[in-house]
Design a protein around this motif. Structure first.
Motif, PDB file in Angstrom:
ATOM      1  N   VAL A 150       0.834  -1.194   0.000  1.00 23.27           N
ATOM      2  CA  VAL A 150       0.000   0.000   0.000  1.00 23.27           C
ATOM      3  C   VAL A 150       0.874   1.251   0.000  1.00 23.27           C
ATOM      4  CG1 VAL A 150      -1.772   1.288   1.270  1.00 23.27           C
ATOM      5  CG2 VAL A 150      -1.851  -1.223   1.207  1.00 23.27           C
ATOM      6  N   PHE A 151       1.873   1.252   0.879  1.00 17.44           N
ATOM      7  CA  PHE A 151       2.887   2.313   0.867  1.00 17.44           C
ATOM      8  C   PHE A 151       4.222   1.700   1.253  1.00 17.44           C
ATOM      9  CE2 PHE A 151       5.641   5.432   2.759  1.00 17.44           C
ATOM     10  CZ  PHE A 151       5.534   6.517   1.907  1.00 17.44           C
ATOM     11  N   THR A 152       5.228   1.916   0.413  1.00 16.55           N
ATOM     12  CA  THR A 152       6.582   1.463   0.751  1.00 16.55           C
ATOM     13  C   THR A 152       7.436   2.714   0.924  1.00 16.55           C
ATOM     14  OG1 THR A 152       7.009   1.156  -1.599  1.00 16.55           O
ATOM     15  CG2 THR A 152       6.367  -0.784  -0.340  1.00 16.55           C
ATOM     16  N   ASP A 153       7.961   3.238  -0.181  1.00 18.88           N
ATOM     17  CA  ASP A 153       8.543   4.589  -0.153  1.00 18.88           C
ATOM     18  C   ASP A 153       7.633   5.569  -0.879  1.00 18.88           C
ATOM     19  OD1 ASP A 153      10.867   4.098   1.321  1.00 18.88           O
ATOM     20  OD2 ASP A 153      11.799   3.178  -0.432  1.00 18.88           O
ATOM     21  N   ASN A 154       6.724   4.987  -1.638  1.00 20.66           N
ATOM     22  CA  ASN A 154       5.716   5.749  -2.371  1.00 20.66           C
ATOM     23  C   ASN A 154       4.400   5.001  -2.229  1.00 20.66           C
ATOM     24  OD1 ASN A 154       7.285   7.879  -3.847  1.00 20.66           O
ATOM     25  ND2 ASN A 154       8.387   6.052  -4.550  1.00 20.66           N
ATOM     26  N   PRO A 155       3.302   5.690  -2.491  1.00 22.99           N
ATOM     27  CA  PRO A 155       2.037   4.959  -2.541  1.00 22.99           C
ATOM     28  C   PRO A 155       2.077   3.941  -3.679  1.00 22.99           C
ATOM     29  CG  PRO A 155       1.745   7.267  -3.198  1.00 22.99           C
ATOM     30  CD  PRO A 155       3.131   7.131  -2.672  1.00 22.99           C
ATOM     31  N   VAL A 156       1.461   2.774  -3.463  1.00 25.04           N
ATOM     32  CA  VAL A 156       1.474   1.722  -4.464  1.00 25.04           C
ATOM     33  C   VAL A 156       0.051   1.455  -4.938  1.00 25.04           C
ATOM     34  CG1 VAL A 156       2.099  -0.670  -4.949  1.00 25.04           C
ATOM     35  CG2 VAL A 156       3.492   0.681  -3.352  1.00 25.04           C
ATOM     36  N   GLY A 157      -0.198   1.831  -6.187  1.00 22.55           N
ATOM     37  CA  GLY A 157      -1.498   1.527  -6.797  1.00 22.55           C
ATOM     38  C   GLY A 157      -2.657   2.267  -6.162  1.00 22.55           C
ATOM     39  N   LEU A 158      -2.383   3.434  -5.580  1.00 19.55           N
ATOM     40  CA  LEU A 158      -3.451   4.209  -4.961  1.00 19.55           C
ATOM     41  C   LEU A 158      -3.918   5.313  -5.895  1.00 19.55           C
ATOM     42  CD1 LEU A 158      -1.956   4.496  -1.359  1.00 19.55           C
ATOM     43  CD2 LEU A 158      -3.488   2.754  -2.283  1.00 19.55           C
ATOM     44  N   THR A 159      -5.036   5.930  -5.537  1.00 18.87           N
ATOM     45  CA  THR A 159      -5.554   7.026  -6.356  1.00 18.87           C
ATOM     46  C   THR A 159      -4.560   8.186  -6.369  1.00 18.87           C
ATOM     47  OG1 THR A 159      -6.688   7.786  -4.380  1.00 18.87           O
ATOM     48  CG2 THR A 159      -7.981   6.516  -5.953  1.00 18.87           C
ATOM     49  N   ASP A 160      -4.686   9.072  -7.359  1.00 12.65           N
ATOM     50  CA  ASP A 160      -3.732  10.176  -7.511  1.00 12.65           C
ATOM     51  C   ASP A 160      -3.710  11.082  -6.281  1.00 12.65           C
ATOM     52  OD1 ASP A 160      -2.846   9.325  -9.941  1.00 12.65           O
ATOM     53  OD2 ASP A 160      -4.274  10.545 -11.093  1.00 12.65           O
ATOM     54  N   GLU A 161      -4.867  11.266  -5.660  1.00  8.92           N
ATOM     55  CA  GLU A 161      -4.858  12.156  -4.491  1.00  8.92           C
ATOM     56  C   GLU A 161      -4.187  11.495  -3.296  1.00  8.92           C
ATOM     57  OE1 GLU A 161      -7.665  10.785  -6.002  1.00  8.92           O
ATOM     58  OE2 GLU A 161      -9.418  11.381  -4.819  1.00  8.92           O
ATOM     59  N   PHE A 162      -3.956  10.160  -3.352  1.00 12.87           N
ATOM     60  CA  PHE A 162      -3.233   9.421  -2.320  1.00 12.87           C
ATOM     61  C   PHE A 162      -4.005   9.463  -1.004  1.00 12.87           C
ATOM     62  CE2 PHE A 162       1.105   9.361   0.176  1.00 12.87           C
ATOM     63  CZ  PHE A 162       0.762   8.147   0.732  1.00 12.87           C
ATOM     64  N   PHE A 163      -3.951  10.601  -0.312  1.00 11.43           N
ATOM     65  CA  PHE A 163      -4.648  10.737   0.967  1.00 11.43           C
ATOM     66  C   PHE A 163      -5.982  11.438   0.750  1.00 11.43           C
ATOM     67  CE2 PHE A 163      -5.333  13.653   4.665  1.00 11.43           C
ATOM     68  CZ  PHE A 163      -5.752  12.691   5.566  1.00 11.43           C
ATOM     69  N   ILE A 164      -7.070  10.768   1.135  1.00 14.95           N
ATOM     70  CA  ILE A 164      -8.395  11.369   1.035  1.00 14.95           C
ATOM     71  C   ILE A 164      -8.884  11.605   2.456  1.00 14.95           C
ATOM     72  CG2 ILE A 164     -10.699  11.150   0.056  1.00 14.95           C
ATOM     73  CD1 ILE A 164      -9.490   8.876  -1.738  1.00 14.95           C
ATOM     74  N   SER A 165      -8.982  12.874   2.830  1.00 19.19           N
ATOM     75  CA  SER A 165      -9.264  13.222   4.227  1.00 19.19           C
ATOM     76  C   SER A 165     -10.720  12.966   4.593  1.00 19.19           C
ATOM     77  CB  SER A 165      -8.937  14.704   4.459  1.00 19.19           C
ATOM     78  OG  SER A 165      -9.319  15.092   5.756  1.00 19.19           O
ATOM     79  N   PHE A 166     -10.953  12.738   5.877  1.00 19.79           N
ATOM     80  CA  PHE A 166     -12.315  12.838   6.390  1.00 19.79           C
ATOM     81  C   PHE A 166     -12.801  14.259   6.153  1.00 19.79           C
ATOM     82  CE2 PHE A 166     -11.088   9.199   9.275  1.00 19.79           C
ATOM     83  CZ  PHE A 166     -11.973   8.297   8.726  1.00 19.79           C
ATOM     84  N   ASP A 167     -14.091  14.486   6.331  1.00 20.77           N
ATOM     85  CA  ASP A 167     -14.714  15.753   5.987  1.00 20.77           C
ATOM     86  C   ASP A 167     -14.205  16.891   6.879  1.00 20.77           C
ATOM     87  OD1 ASP A 167     -16.352  17.770   5.206  1.00 20.77           O
ATOM     88  OD2 ASP A 167     -18.216  16.598   5.345  1.00 20.77           O
ATOM     89  N   PHE A 177      -6.744   5.769   2.211  1.00 19.53           N
ATOM     90  CA  PHE A 177      -6.051   5.555   0.936  1.00 19.53           C
ATOM     91  C   PHE A 177      -6.937   4.586   0.157  1.00 19.53           C
ATOM     92  CE2 PHE A 177      -1.704   5.552   3.351  1.00 19.53           C
ATOM     93  CZ  PHE A 177      -1.921   6.850   3.748  1.00 19.53           C
ATOM     94  N   ARG A 178      -7.163   4.911  -1.111  1.00 22.25           N
ATOM     95  CA  ARG A 178      -8.069   4.079  -1.898  1.00 22.25           C
ATOM     96  C   ARG A 178      -7.336   3.493  -3.100  1.00 22.25           C
ATOM     97  NH1 ARG A 178     -13.787   6.684  -2.627  1.00 22.25           N
ATOM     98  NH2 ARG A 178     -12.655   8.110  -3.983  1.00 22.25           N
ATOM     99  N   ASP A 179      -7.655   2.253  -3.402  1.00 22.41           N
ATOM    100  CA  ASP A 179      -7.070   1.607  -4.575  1.00 22.41           C
ATOM    101  C   ASP A 179      -7.481   2.371  -5.828  1.00 22.41           C
ATOM    102  OD1 ASP A 179      -5.689  -0.764  -5.806  1.00 22.41           O
ATOM    103  OD2 ASP A 179      -7.662  -0.952  -6.760  1.00 22.41           O
ATOM    104  N   ARG A 180      -6.506   2.564  -6.734  1.00 24.22           N
ATOM    105  CA  ARG A 180      -6.824   3.379  -7.904  1.00 24.22           C
ATOM    106  C   ARG A 180      -7.628   2.599  -8.938  1.00 24.22           C
ATOM    107  NH1 ARG A 180      -2.828   6.468  -9.769  1.00 24.22           N
ATOM    108  NH2 ARG A 180      -3.827   6.786 -11.768  1.00 24.22           N
ATOM    109  N   GLY A 181      -7.646   1.299  -8.840  1.00 14.22           N
ATOM    110  CA  GLY A 181      -8.422   0.489  -9.781  1.00 14.22           C
ATOM    111  C   GLY A 181      -9.789   0.137  -9.206  1.00 14.22           C
ATOM    112  N   GLU A 182     -10.276  -1.020  -9.597  1.00 14.81           N
ATOM    113  CA  GLU A 182     -11.604  -1.431  -9.131  1.00 14.81           C
ATOM    114  C   GLU A 182     -11.543  -2.170  -7.800  1.00 14.81           C
ATOM    115  OE1 GLU A 182     -14.364  -2.962 -12.318  1.00 14.81           O
ATOM    116  OE2 GLU A 182     -12.445  -2.988 -13.377  1.00 14.81           O
ATOM    117  N   GLY A 183     -10.355  -2.258  -7.246  1.00 17.11           N
ATOM    118  CA  GLY A 183     -10.213  -2.938  -5.974  1.00 17.11           C
ATOM    119  C   GLY A 183      -9.222  -4.079  -6.073  1.00 17.11           C
ATOM    120  N   ARG A 184      -8.832  -4.594  -4.919  1.00 14.32           N
ATOM    121  CA  ARG A 184      -7.862  -5.683  -4.880  1.00 14.32           C
ATOM    122  C   ARG A 184      -8.494  -6.926  -4.265  1.00 14.32           C
ATOM    123  NH1 ARG A 184      -2.372  -2.704  -2.586  1.00 14.32           N
ATOM    124  NH2 ARG A 184      -2.578  -0.807  -3.865  1.00 14.32           N
TER     125      ARG A 184
END
Lengths: 479, 295
Positions: free
Chosen positions: A44-61, A104-111
C-alpha cells in the motif's frame, strides 16, 4: 486414530474428486462467464504509494473538523527505504481542524485480498501517543468491510502493528486500502507527529483463535414493540497474534451472518437490522465464518405499541427538540449523564436520542430516572425561544402510577453564564400509566425563567417515577 | 521436579550452532527422499495411540494429584496455580486423542484445575527415542509440557538410605510451551549443576505457523553420548556430555544414564509463564494424538 486417518483419506479423496469436477467444469464455462479476479497487490505504501488514487490521501470531511494539512511524506524518516508517511496531529483548537484522518483508496476497481490474513504497518511517534484508529475497508463508498483497531499505543521507536482480517474470504474486491484517524486525547491536547511506513497486506500464518462478538460480547435484553426496529451493534473480531497477543478489531456488519431464534417475533436483515413483527421473545445471534459470535440481542416484544399523537402544528411556529413530525434543532445530547452529580438516569442514547423506533417513530425511554438533561449549549447553538409561548411534551409512564407521583420540567437559560431557570411540575392526576398524555405548558409558567433567548438545558426530574417514554418535545407559538 | 525456571536463561552455546546448522543441512538434503537422519531409532517399544475412549490406559499412566504440597513443593516449585486431578473433566481419552483440560474453577483452595499424567513405575526406559504428537492451548498463563524425569536411585546419606532428589535424578524437557508465545517451544536438560535457571535450553520458532492451531511432533533421540531435540523432523538442539561440561565449566554432571519416565501436563501460571489474565480463555486443552517410544 485409525478411524480418524481413514476419514482423513476419505475427505482428501472427496477433495480431489471435487477438484477434478471443478476443473472439468471450468473447461466448459464460456469465457464471458468467468469471474473477473482483481489484482492481489500487497503493498500500500513502501517509499511511495502503491497503486493508490492520484490524491493518495483522502481526508475525512473538514466540515467535521478533519485537518487536511497535516499529511505528507517524509524523506528524512523511514523504517525501510528512504521515505515514510508523516502525520502532524493537530491540537483540538487548530483552526484548520482538530484531528487528522482519512483513507487511501485503490486506484483500480479494488484488490483481491483473500490470500492475506492481515494489514501490517510500522509506526512511531515524536512522543508516546495513541493512534486513535487504523485499519482498512473504509472506501467512502459504503465502507462495507470496514475493519479498524482502536487506540494503538505508539512509542518513539519503530514498531510493527498487525490489523487482522476478520474474514479474508470476503475481501474479493476491496478498495479501502488504509484508514486512520488521530487526535491529541493521549497528549493532553499537545500536537505530535506520527510516522507510518511499509503499509502492506501480509499472509502471516500466525493470526489464529478467532473470537467474534456482537453487542460487545454481552447478552443484551431489550423490550420493544411490533413495528420496532433495532440495529445490532458492538461488532468485533478478536484474534491472537504472535507478536501482539490478542488484537481486537471493530468489524463491519457485512462480515457477519445473523439469525433470529423466532422469526414470528423478530426478523434480522443481512445488515443486522432487527424488525419486530410479533409479540413474544426472540434472540438474535450471529456468526462470522464458522465461528459463533459471543453476545446476543434478545427482544422481548410487548406487542402493539400506541404511538403518541402526531403533532399537527405548523412547522413555522415550532422549534422542535425531539419529534419525527418536525426538523429537530441540533442538540448536544438527550442525556448529559451528570453521573458526578448523582444522576442515575439511562436512556436518550440511541440514534437522534431515540431509544425505541416503532414504525419509524423514535421515542426516548428514560429509565432509572432521577434527573436527566437535554443539552443545547456546548457544541450547538442555544435555542432562542423568545417568541415562543409554550413547550409541548408527550409522556407515557411505563410503570404503575401512584397518587403523589410527579415529574418536573426545568428549563435553563444561558447555562454557566447569567443563568436563569424555571420549573413546572406535572402531577399524577394528569399522567397515565401505559398511556400517552400530552402537555402544552405556557413558558410563562416557568417562574424565574426571566430570559429565554439562549435556552441550553431542559431537565426531566422525578423522585417517584422511574421509567417513562417521552416524545414530541418542542417549543411553539400559540396562534 | 521442575523448579525455578527462568526464561532469560534459555540459551545455546555458540559452538552448538555448527552442530545445528549441520543438522539442518542434513534435514534439508533429506527432504526429498523421506529418509530422515533426524531419527535413527525405529524399533517401536511402546506406543499409546489413545484409541480407547475413557480414562487413559492404567497400565501406562498414573497421576500426580494435588498442588505439590504432598510432594513438599507447593505450587510444584514454581508458584503454579492449578490443582491436578484425575477427574474426567481434566483428563480423558476421546476420539483417538488424550485431552488434558485446564479449567478455571475453585477447587481444593486453588483457582484452576488440570491434570498431570506420569508413567512412573509403569513405563521407564533408558535411552531411545521419545516422541509425541501434540496440539497446545494458547493465552497467557498456559504452560503445557511433555517431559521426562529420571528414576531416583537409593543412596546412602549419613548412614541412612534415601532416594535421590531433583536435580540429581535429571530432567529432560522434550517440549515446553508458554501460551503467550504461540510460535515457540523449547527443549531443556536439567541436572546437578545445571538446573532451574541454570538449565541448558533452546527455543524453536515456527515460521508462519503456530503450535496451538494444529498438531506438531515433538521428540528427542537420546543416546549414551547425546540428546537430540526435534520438532516435526527438524533437529534444533543437540546436547552432548561435552556440551554439558562446557556449559557448566565442568561442574555439571551427566545424569542421563538411567531410566526415565514420561510426564504430560498442563500447568497454569507461576514463575515461568506468568499468571493468566482476564483475556486468557478457559477451559482449553492440550491434545495428544500419540506417545511413542523407540529404541
Amino acid at each position: 486414530m485409525i478411524h480418524n486417518k481413514s476419514k482423513y483419506f476419505q475427505i482428501i479423496g472427496l477433495v480431489l474428486l471435487s477438484m477434478i469436477v471443478t476443473t472439468s467444469c471450468e473447461r466448459e464455462v464460456s469465457d464471458a462467464a468467468v469471474l473477473a479476479t482483481f489484482p492481489t497487490t500487497a503493498d500500500v505504501f513502501t517509499d511511495n504509494p502503491v497503486g493508490l488514487t492520484d490524491e493518495f490521501f483522502i481526508s475525512f470531511d473538514p466540515v467535521e473538523g478533519a485537518n487536511v494539512n497535516g499529511f505528507d511524506t517524509d524523506e528524512s524518516e523511514a523504517y525501510e527505504g528512504f521515505a515514510s508517511i508523516r502525520i502532524d496531529v493537530p491540537s483540538p483548537n487548530d483552526p484548520d481542524g482538530g484531528f487528522i484522518g482519512g483513507i487511501f483508496r485503490d486506484r483500480g476497481e479494488g484488490r483481491n485480498l483473500t490470500g492475506y490474513d492481515a494489514l501490517t504497518f510500522w509506526a512511531k511517534a515524536s512522543t508516546t501517543g495513541v493512534l486513535g484508529e487504523a485499519g482498512f475497508g473504509t472506501d467512502f463508498d459504503g465502507d462495507k468491510f470496514r475493519t479498524v483497531a482502536a487506540d494503538l499505543q505508539l512509542s518513539t521507536n519503530w514498531k510493527k502493528y498487525v490489523i487482522p482480517m476478520p474474514d479474508p474470504s470476503k475481501l474479493t474486491q476491496e478498495r479501502g486500502m488504509f484508514v486512520f484517524s488521530a487526535g491529541t486525547q493521549s497528549t493532553d491536547g499537545l500536537g505530535f507527529v506520527i510516522w507510518l511506513d511499509e503499509i502492506k497486506f501480509e499472509k502471516l500464518g500466525t493470526i489464529a483463535q478467532p473470537r467474534p462478538a456482537i453487542q460487545n460480547g454481552e447478552d443484551v435484553v431489550i423490550q420493544n414493540f411490533i413495528g420496532g426496529t433495532v440495529n445490532i451493534s458492538g461488532l468485533s473480531q478478536t484474534f491472537n497474534t504472535a507478536a501482539q497477543g490478542d488484537v481486537t478489531v471493530n468489524a463491519a456488519l457485512a462480515y457477519f451472518e445473523f439469525q433470529s431464534s423466532n422469526e414470528t417475533v423478530a426478523t434480522v436483515s443481512a445488515l443486522g437490522q432487527v424488525n419486530v413483527v410479533g409479540g413474544g421473545t426472540a434472540t438474535i445471534t450471529a456468526s462470522l465464518g464458522v465461528n459463533e459470535a459471543q453476545g446476543s440481542l434478545t427482544i422481548e416484544s410487548l406487542g402493539n405499541f400506541t404511538p403518541a399523537p402526531t403533532p399537527t402544528r405548523n412547522p413555522n411556529n415550532v422549534i422542535s427538540i425531539f419529534s419525527d413530525a418536525y426538523q429537530n434543532v441540533a442538540v448536544d445530547y438527550y442525556n448529559g449523564f451528570f453521573t458526578g452529580d448523582g444522576q442515575t438516569t439511562l436512556g436518550g442514547e440511541g440514534p437522534g436520542g431515540a431509544d425505541l423506533s416503532v414504525d419509524g417513530d423514535g421515542i426516548i425511554n428514560y429509565t432509572n430516572l432521577n434527573f436527566v438533561g437535554i443539552g443545547t449549549f456546548m457544541d450547538v447553538p442555544t435555542i432562542d425561544a423568545t417568541s415562543m409561548t409554550h413547550i409541548h411534551v408527550d409522556l407515557n409512564i411505563n410503570e404503575a402510577l401512584n397518587a403523589g407521583d410527579n415529574i418536573t420540567l426545568q428549563i435553563l437559560n444561558d447555562v454557566g453564564g447569567n443563568e436563569t431557570s424555571g420549573s413546572v411540575t406535572i402531577t399524577a392526576a394528569n399522567l397515565a400509566a401505559n398511556d400517552w398524555r400530552g402537555f402544552d405548558i405556557p413558558l410563562a409558567n416557568f417562574t424565574g425563567l426571566s430570559n429565554r433567548s439562549q435556552l441550553g438545558l431542559l431537565f426531566f426530574i422525578s423522585n417517584s417515577i422511574s421509567n417513562v417514554y417521552v416524545d414530541n418535545i418542542y417549543y411553539y407559538i400559540e396562534q | 521436579m521442575k523448579t525455578i525456571h527462568s526464561k532469560n536463561k534459555l540459551r545455546l552455546a555458540p559452538y552448538n550452532l555448527a552442530l545445528i546448522l549441520g543438522a539442518i543441512l542434513i534435514v534439508t538434503s533429506c527432504d526429498l527422499d523421506e529418509t530422515q537422519e533426524v531419527t535413527t531409532l525405529n524399533n517401536l517399544v511402546m506406543s499409546d495411540e489413545f484409541d480407547v475412549d475413557g480414562a487413559p490406559d492404567s497400565n501406562m499412566w498414573g497421576y500426580d494429584v494435588g498442588d505439590g504440597t504432598n510432594e513438599g513443593i507447593p505450587g510444584w516449585g514454581n508458584n503454579e496455580l492449578q490443582y491436578y486431578t484425575d477427574r474426567p473433566e481434566n483428563v480423558t481419552v476421546e476420539n483417538g486423542v488424550l485431552i488434558i483440560t485446564a479449567k478455571e474453577e475453585s477447587f481444593e483452595g486453588k483457582g484452576y484445575t488440570s491434570a498431570r499424567l506420569t508413567s512412573q513405575d509403569l513405563f521407564e526406559q533408558q535411552y531411545g527415542r521419545f516422541e509425541a504428537r501434540i496440539r497446545v492451548p494458547f493465552g497467557k498463563g498456559y504452560w503445557p509440557a511433555f517431559w521426562l524425569l529420571g528414576v531416583p536411585k537409593t543412596i546412602t546419606v549419613d548412614h541412612e538410605e534415601v532416594l535421590e532428589e531433583w536435580p540429581a535424578i535429571g530432567e529432560i524437557d522434550i517440549m515446553e510451551y508458554l501460551g503467550d508465545e504461540p510460535t515457540n517451544v523449547f527443549g531443556t536438560l536439567h541436572g546437578p549443576g545445571f538446573s532451574g535457571a541454570e538449565s541448558i535450553s533452546k527455543e524453536f520458532t515456527l515460521e508462519n505457523d503456530r503450535f496451538d492451531t494444529g498438531f506438531h511432533v515433538f521428540g528427542i533421540e537420546w543416546s549414551p553420548t547425546s540428546v537430540n531435540f526435534y520438532v516435526d523432523g527438524n533437529i534444533y538442539q543437540t546436547l552432548t556430555r561435552e556440551d554439558v561440561a562446557e556449559e557448566t565449566d565442568g561442574e555439571g554432571e551427566w545424569v542421563f544414564d538411567r531410566p526415565f519416565y514420561i510426564i504430560l501436563n498442563v500447568a497454569i501460571g507461576g514463575n515461568l509463564p506468568g499468571n493468566p489474565t482476564e483475556n486468557t480463555v478457559f477451559p482449553q486443552s492440550m491434545i495428544v494424538d500419540y506417545v511413542r517410544v523407540y529404541n
